[in-house]
Write an enzyme that holds these catalytic residues in place. Sequence first.
Site, PDB file in Angstrom:
ATOM      1  N   PRO A 138       0.781  -1.247   0.000  1.00  0.00           N
ATOM      2  CG  PRO A 138       0.004  -0.937   2.188  1.00  0.00           C
ATOM      3  CD  PRO A 138       0.742  -1.909   1.301  1.00  0.00           C
ATOM      4  CB  CYS A 139       3.052   2.781  -2.521  1.00  0.00           C
ATOM      5  SG  CYS A 139       2.132   2.367  -4.002  1.00  0.00           S
TER       6      CYS A 139
END
EC number: 2.1.1.63
Length: 171
Positions: A138-139
């Site tokens: 989850p950048c």
Amino acid sequence: MLRLLEEKIATPLGPLWVICDEQFRLRAVEWEEYSERMVQLLDIHYRKEGYERISATNPGGLSDKLREYFAGNLSIIDTLPTATGGTPFQREVWKTLRTIPCGQVMHYGQLAEQLGRPGAARAVGAANGSNPISIVVPCHRVIGRNGTMTGYAGGVQRKEWLLRHEGYLLL
């Protein structure tokens, strides 16, 4: 030769490529309009050993699980297996990204500190930007120090949507 199974799925944010290996570990998740970038990353990470992309339907149930995430089962992405190329530092950043809980965010400096590398915020940002497994790694949960929606390879509007979807209140 590495065999990569792929499917393009529909999401509320547009078509999304889902690519995994034969052990059903995600190797890439990318928005359709950024598929050239995805191919470049696949080439960087796997060209040396060789790979081929093969069309598949719901490989390992991964496509359905991503659909579940978009339907509101947010925690499902924490269960999805991944396998990434990249440098040891990139893999360390990507592994740490997966520890940011759904509905929470962190800024690049905090992520660098968590990695034991204070002062490496720019290097963390660069690794974040080359993440091949969007959403699952989850950048999008990393924001600017002042709370700004800094770059997201899928576009800032998608980043904002994903954060709202996960329950992070944007002011």
